[in-house]
Design a protein around this motif. Structure first.
Motif, PDB file in Angstrom:
ATOM      1  N   GLY A 203      -2.382   8.374   6.214  1.00  0.00           N
ATOM      2  CA  GLY A 203      -0.437   8.674   6.603  1.00  0.00           C
ATOM      3  C   GLY A 203       0.046   7.444   5.604  1.00  0.00           C
ATOM      4  O   GLY A 203       1.379   7.714   5.762  1.00  0.00           O
ATOM      5  N   SER A 204      -0.814   7.205   4.722  1.00  0.00           N
ATOM      6  CA  SER A 204       0.013   6.378   3.902  1.00  0.00           C
ATOM      7  C   SER A 204       1.035   6.943   2.479  1.00  0.00           C
ATOM      8  O   SER A 204       1.902   5.798   2.293  1.00  0.00           O
ATOM      9  CB  SER A 204      -0.684   4.533   3.072  1.00  0.00           C
ATOM     10  N   GLU A 205       0.350   8.011   2.017  1.00  0.00           N
ATOM     11  CA  GLU A 205       1.321   8.857   1.202  1.00  0.00           C
ATOM     12  C   GLU A 205       1.362   7.719   0.215  1.00  0.00           C
ATOM     13  O   GLU A 205       2.541   8.385  -0.786  1.00  0.00           O
ATOM     14  CB  GLU A 205       2.722   9.076   2.226  1.00  0.00           C
ATOM     15  N   GLY A 206       0.228   7.176  -0.061  1.00  0.00           N
ATOM     16  CA  GLY A 206       0.027   6.965  -1.414  1.00  0.00           C
ATOM     17  C   GLY A 206       0.559   5.646  -2.002  1.00  0.00           C
ATOM     18  O   GLY A 206       0.873   4.767  -2.727  1.00  0.00           O
ATOM     19  N   THR A 207       1.712   4.588  -0.581  1.00  0.00           N
ATOM     20  CA  THR A 207       1.578   3.721  -0.633  1.00  0.00           C
ATOM     21  C   THR A 207       1.356   2.373  -0.832  1.00  0.00           C
ATOM     22  O   THR A 207       1.407   0.809  -1.335  1.00  0.00           O
ATOM     23  CB  THR A 207       3.492   3.181   0.846  1.00  0.00           C
ATOM     24  N   LEU A 208      -0.036   2.653  -0.443  1.00  0.00           N
ATOM     25  CA  LEU A 208      -0.817   0.827  -0.343  1.00  0.00           C
ATOM     26  C   LEU A 208      -1.989   1.376  -0.840  1.00  0.00           C
ATOM     27  O   LEU A 208      -2.849   0.586  -1.128  1.00  0.00           O
ATOM     28  CB  LEU A 208      -1.275   1.742   1.229  1.00  0.00           C
ATOM     29  N   GLY A 209      -2.408   2.251  -1.626  1.00  0.00           N
ATOM     30  CA  GLY A 209      -3.753   2.348  -2.305  1.00  0.00           C
ATOM     31  C   GLY A 209      -4.210   3.887  -2.607  1.00  0.00           C
ATOM     32  O   GLY A 209      -3.328   4.607  -2.169  1.00  0.00           O
ATOM     33  N   VAL A 210      -4.360   4.422  -3.910  1.00  0.00           N
ATOM     34  CA  VAL A 210      -5.070   5.243  -4.345  1.00  0.00           C
ATOM     35  C   VAL A 210      -6.769   5.969  -3.398  1.00  0.00           C
ATOM     36  O   VAL A 210      -7.537   5.298  -3.730  1.00  0.00           O
ATOM     37  CB  VAL A 210      -5.113   5.526  -5.865  1.00  0.00           C
ATOM     38  N   ILE A 211      -6.694   6.568  -2.776  1.00  0.00           N
ATOM     39  CA  ILE A 211      -7.774   7.494  -2.456  1.00  0.00           C
ATOM     40  C   ILE A 211      -8.599   8.043  -3.736  1.00  0.00           C
ATOM     41  O   ILE A 211      -8.165   8.872  -3.929  1.00  0.00           O
ATOM     42  CB  ILE A 211      -7.342   8.134  -1.040  1.00  0.00           C
ATOM     43  N   THR A 212      -9.578   7.645  -3.969  1.00  0.00           N
ATOM     44  CA  THR A 212     -10.299   8.371  -4.457  1.00  0.00           C
ATOM     45  C   THR A 212     -12.476   8.850  -4.234  1.00  0.00           C
ATOM     46  O   THR A 212     -12.924   9.840  -4.992  1.00  0.00           O
ATOM     47  CB  THR A 212     -10.987   7.213  -5.851  1.00  0.00           C
ATOM     48  N   GLU A 213     -12.100   9.059  -3.060  1.00  0.00           N
ATOM     49  CA  GLU A 213     -13.459   9.419  -2.508  1.00  0.00           C
ATOM     50  C   GLU A 213     -13.025   9.923  -0.988  1.00  0.00           C
ATOM     51  O   GLU A 213     -12.727   8.302   0.142  1.00  0.00           O
ATOM     52  CB  GLU A 213     -14.617   8.854  -2.624  1.00  0.00           C
ATOM     53  N   VAL A 214     -13.808  10.655  -0.530  1.00  0.00           N
ATOM     54  CA  VAL A 214     -13.371  10.822   1.077  1.00  0.00           C
ATOM     55  C   VAL A 214     -15.078  11.964   1.320  1.00  0.00           C
ATOM     56  O   VAL A 214     -15.360  12.498   1.266  1.00  0.00           O
ATOM     57  CB  VAL A 214     -12.533  12.334   1.183  1.00  0.00           C
ATOM     58  N   HIS A 449       4.245  -5.254   1.246  1.00  0.00           N
ATOM     59  CA  HIS A 449       4.322  -6.486   0.482  1.00  0.00           C
ATOM     60  C   HIS A 449       3.021  -7.149   0.536  1.00  0.00           C
ATOM     61  O   HIS A 449       2.734  -8.338  -1.034  1.00  0.00           O
ATOM     62  CB  HIS A 449       5.228  -7.716   0.942  1.00  0.00           C
ATOM     63  N   THR A 450       2.377  -7.738   1.022  1.00  0.00           N
ATOM     64  CA  THR A 450       0.945  -8.234   0.971  1.00  0.00           C
ATOM     65  C   THR A 450      -0.450  -7.285   0.017  1.00  0.00           C
ATOM     66  O   THR A 450      -1.338  -7.575  -0.805  1.00  0.00           O
ATOM     67  CB  THR A 450       0.055  -7.914   1.999  1.00  0.00           C
ATOM     68  N   LEU A 451       0.236  -5.979   0.177  1.00  0.00           N
ATOM     69  CA  LEU A 451      -1.385  -4.711  -0.894  1.00  0.00           C
ATOM     70  C   LEU A 451      -0.524  -5.154  -2.299  1.00  0.00           C
ATOM     71  O   LEU A 451      -0.753  -4.603  -3.084  1.00  0.00           O
ATOM     72  CB  LEU A 451      -1.757  -4.032   0.319  1.00  0.00           C
ATOM     73  N   ASP A 452       0.949  -4.898  -2.657  1.00  0.00           N
ATOM     74  CA  ASP A 452       1.663  -4.592  -3.261  1.00  0.00           C
ATOM     75  C   ASP A 452       3.083  -4.517  -3.577  1.00  0.00           C
ATOM     76  O   ASP A 452       3.800  -4.096  -3.256  1.00  0.00           O
ATOM     77  CB  ASP A 452       1.809  -2.830  -3.142  1.00  0.00           C
ATOM     78  N   PRO A 453       2.896  -6.486  -3.532  1.00  0.00           N
ATOM     79  CA  PRO A 453       4.030  -7.576  -3.896  1.00  0.00           C
ATOM     80  C   PRO A 453       4.934  -6.871  -4.215  1.00  0.00           C
ATOM     81  O   PRO A 453       6.174  -7.370  -3.834  1.00  0.00           O
ATOM     82  CB  PRO A 453       3.576  -8.577  -4.203  1.00  0.00           C
ATOM     83  N   ASP A 454       5.024  -6.009  -5.424  1.00  0.00           N
ATOM     84  CA  ASP A 454       5.989  -5.764  -6.758  1.00  0.00           C
ATOM     85  C   ASP A 454       6.690  -4.369  -6.002  1.00  0.00           C
ATOM     86  O   ASP A 454       7.625  -3.933  -6.993  1.00  0.00           O
ATOM     87  CB  ASP A 454       5.456  -5.604  -8.451  1.00  0.00           C
ATOM     88  N   GLY A 455       6.187  -3.770  -4.940  1.00  0.00           N
ATOM     89  CA  GLY A 455       6.389  -2.704  -4.494  1.00  0.00           C
ATOM     90  C   GLY A 455       6.312  -0.866  -5.910  1.00  0.00           C
ATOM     91  O   GLY A 455       7.475  -0.644  -5.712  1.00  0.00           O
ATOM     92  N   LEU A 456       5.117  -1.188  -6.547  1.00  0.00           N
ATOM     93  CA  LEU A 456       4.788  -0.379  -7.564  1.00  0.00           C
ATOM     94  C   LEU A 456       4.482   0.790  -6.841  1.00  0.00           C
ATOM     95  O   LEU A 456       4.969   2.491  -8.080  1.00  0.00           O
ATOM     96  CB  LEU A 456       3.611  -1.054  -8.688  1.00  0.00           C
ATOM     97  N   LEU A 457       3.485   1.452  -5.529  1.00  0.00           N
ATOM     98  CA  LEU A 457       3.404   2.172  -5.359  1.00  0.00           C
ATOM     99  C   LEU A 457       3.756   2.905  -4.261  1.00  0.00           C
ATOM    100  O   LEU A 457       3.115   2.673  -3.550  1.00  0.00           O
ATOM    101  CB  LEU A 457       1.704   1.837  -5.092  1.00  0.00           C
ATOM    102  N   ASN A 458       3.988   4.115  -5.513  1.00  0.00           N
ATOM    103  CA  ASN A 458       5.011   5.351  -4.936  1.00  0.00           C
ATOM    104  C   ASN A 458       5.968   5.088  -3.726  1.00  0.00           C
ATOM    105  O   ASN A 458       6.591   4.897  -2.989  1.00  0.00           O
ATOM    106  CB  ASN A 458       3.990   6.467  -3.968  1.00  0.00           C
ATOM    107  N   PRO A 459       6.788   4.010  -4.930  1.00  0.00           N
ATOM    108  CA  PRO A 459       8.494   3.335  -4.529  1.00  0.00           C
ATOM    109  C   PRO A 459       9.065   4.867  -3.433  1.00  0.00           C
ATOM    110  O   PRO A 459       9.945   5.631  -4.341  1.00  0.00           O
ATOM    111  CB  PRO A 459       8.840   3.073  -5.437  1.00  0.00           C
ATOM    112  N   GLY A 460       9.725   4.397  -2.525  1.00  0.00           N
ATOM    113  CA  GLY A 460      10.540   5.342  -1.798  1.00  0.00           C
ATOM    114  C   GLY A 460      10.502   6.485  -0.879  1.00  0.00           C
ATOM    115  O   GLY A 460      10.953   6.964  -0.472  1.00  0.00           O
ATOM    116  N   GLY A 469      18.530  -8.101   1.793  1.00  0.00           N
ATOM    117  CA  GLY A 469      17.667  -9.536   2.520  1.00  0.00           C
ATOM    118  C   GLY A 469      16.529  -9.162   2.535  1.00  0.00           C
ATOM    119  O   GLY A 469      15.755  -9.878   2.949  1.00  0.00           O
ATOM    120  N   GLU A 470      16.054  -8.145   2.693  1.00  0.00           N
ATOM    121  CA  GLU A 470      14.403  -7.388   3.472  1.00  0.00           C
ATOM    122  C   GLU A 470      13.455  -7.797   2.121  1.00  0.00           C
ATOM    123  O   GLU A 470      14.420  -7.116   1.242  1.00  0.00           O
ATOM    124  CB  GLU A 470      15.017  -6.446   4.262  1.00  0.00           C
ATOM    125  N   ARG A 471      12.477  -8.065   2.093  1.00  0.00           N
ATOM    126  CA  ARG A 471      11.401  -7.659   1.154  1.00  0.00           C
ATOM    127  C   ARG A 471      11.485  -6.366   1.380  1.00  0.00           C
ATOM    128  O   ARG A 471      11.235  -5.660   1.785  1.00  0.00           O
ATOM    129  CB  ARG A 471       9.857  -8.609   1.484  1.00  0.00           C
TER     130      ARG A 471
END
Length: 471
Positions: A203-214, A449-460, A469-471
């Motif tokens: 349910g992370s919708e590509g925002t926390l990591g990229v699944i490569t094998e199931v 923020h811990t996994l993706d501090p720059d917010g680069l993975l599937n932003p939005g 003021g929020e990160r």
């Protein structure tokens, strides 16, 4: 940002594409509002490049390079999502897993099969069927969606009432984290080794990591498979019958309860006008299937149902994966979509009444109907359908959002869940706080923020835009 395309090509070569056709094909998913925006000439822009990953290392290298160059990365599987989780921007790199496909290993003794994440669902299912096995997961998008996408959206298939949803079928995952490191969970039937890390990515919708094998836990193909159907005087009576059979402990893989409008629209040859159709499919050992059919028949009649011709089940099986072409309907002046929510049994009738009543207040509403397609001991889901005639095309996005907002507002007001199996994407993200609360959203933000501090993975996608003021 430096030239990200040159940096990617220096490492990945011809796996980095920038031709117009490829970029156009990777702009967005199947979100109905994205179709409307395309019709109006203001659809999602092209990404900067598309990377066709062919290995886990390709994924890891892409994430490392993009992190160094501070380029947004949008994971892309089959793009069959319908909530706007994929939407490119001109600075983004789309990371496609479609060439990361195929069976890795199958173990009949353990009833397990590992697939690379870009494998289409239908290809994975057909492969294990060669060995007399099944995954047991059959979303309507099975011919379009990938197994990695199933996990990323926390999907539920048409057989979920008996076999479970994706979280019940996945044994292990391989995931590349935003910094390029690789996480593999152990293939074990159960573990008490702290929190279940698999759940972070479901349910992370590509925002926390990229699944490569199931890796799936399989089951043998059923010895017997038989349909059954009833029709009821009211939708509420049919829902009550579903509650009773789930409470007793019967578990048909498919239990679908349609209101009168949907019964007529899809099953008029088998369901009298004004009646509400229940459709069931029983699978398993032949003796168990017979016992379940007999017991459910008695229960259905006792609940006020009349048996219908089970041929309607065969008809549904034949046409169940037909996906509507939103663009064609939009061009005819129709705004159409489906919205799935869930609730406990005590809220079911109120949820149905409130959502359909509210949607019918929208000017031009032609259809506001529903069916239940996934049920549990403690509740069920409703799949609402709406179709609105809109004379002014420029008003289509406004009308679309109004229908969604009315459904979300009514669901939240009575305490129902805002999403059952299609995820959050962009269409529901501003309502996520109503589902998990301020504390829940804050916790997800900290994890992100811990996994993706720059917010680069599937932003939005998934998370609402941060407040000042929020990160």
């Amino acid at each position: 940002m430096n030239d990200i395309v040159a940096a990617l090509r220096a490492t990945l070569g011809d796996r980095v594409l920038t031709d117009a056709d490829t970029l156009d094909a990777h702009r967005r998913d199947y979100w109905a509002l994205a179709d409307i925006h395309d019709l109006l000439g203001r659809g999602a822009p092209r990404p900067r490049a598309v990377v066709l990953a062919r290995s886990t290392e390709d994924v890891a290298q892409t994430l490392r390079i993009c992190r160094a160059e501070r380029a947004p990365v949008i994971p892309f599987g089959g793009a069959s999502g319908v909530c706007g989780a994929i939407e490119a921007n001109p600075d983004s790199v789309v990371l496609s897993t479609r060439e990361l496909d195929g069976l890795v290993r199958l173990n009949d003794q353990n009833l397990t099969a590992a697939f690379r994440a870009g494998t289409l669902g239908i290809d994975a299912e057909n492969r294990v069927r060669q060995d007399g096995l099944t995954i047991g997961h059959w979303p309507q998008s099975i011919e379009l969606s990938t197994v990695g996408g199933w996990v990323a959206t926390r999907a539920s298939g048409q057989y979920s009432s008996g076999y479970g949803s994706i979280e019940d079928l996945v044994l292990a995952l391989e995931v590349v984290l935003p910094d390029g490191s690789v996480l593999r969970t152990r293939e074990t039937p159960r573990a008490a080794a702290g929190p279940d890390l698999r759940q972070i990515f479901m349910g992370s919708e590509g925002t926390l990591g990229v699944i490569t094998e199931v890796t799936f836990s399989l089951r043998p193909l059923p010895e017997a498979s038989r349909g059954q159907a009833f029709h009821f005087a009211s939708f509420d009576a049919g829902i009550e019958a579903v509650r009773q059979l789930m409470r007793v402990g019967w578990r048909p893989p498919v239990i679908r309860m349609y209101d009168a409008p949907e019964s007529q629209r899809s099953f008029r040859d088998w369901c009298p006008e004004g009646r509400n159709l229940m459709l069931l499919l029983h699978e398993g050992p032949a003796s168990a299937v017979k016992a379940q059919i007999d017991a459910v028949a008695a229960l259905g009649v006792a609940a006020g149902g009349e048996e219908a011709d089970a041929a309607c089940v065969a008809n549904w099986l034949e046409h169940r994966n037909n996906v509507p072409a939103f663009r064609e309907m939009n061009e005819r002046g129709l705004v159409v979509d489906t919205i799935e929510v869930a609730c406990t049994w005590d809220l079911a009738q109120q949820l149905y009444d409130e959502v359909t009543r509210s949607m019918r207040e929208v000017p031009g509403m032609l259809v506001a109907s529903a069916h239940s397609s996934h049920s549990y001991r403690s509740g069920t889901n409703f799949y609402f359908t709406f179709a609105v005639r809109v004379e002014d095309r420029e008003r289509m996005p406004e009308v679309y959002r109004e229908c969604w907002e009315r459904t979300m507002r009514a669901s939240i007001a009575i305490g129902a869940g805002i999403a059952h199996h299609h995820g959050i994407g962009r269409v529901r993200r501003n309502r996520l706080v109503d589902e998990i609360g301020d504390t829940g959203v804050a916790l997800l933000r900290k994890l992100k923020h811990t996994l993706d501090p720059d917010g680069l993975l599937n932003p939005g996608a998934l998370l609402p835009p941060p407040e000042a003021g929020e990160r």
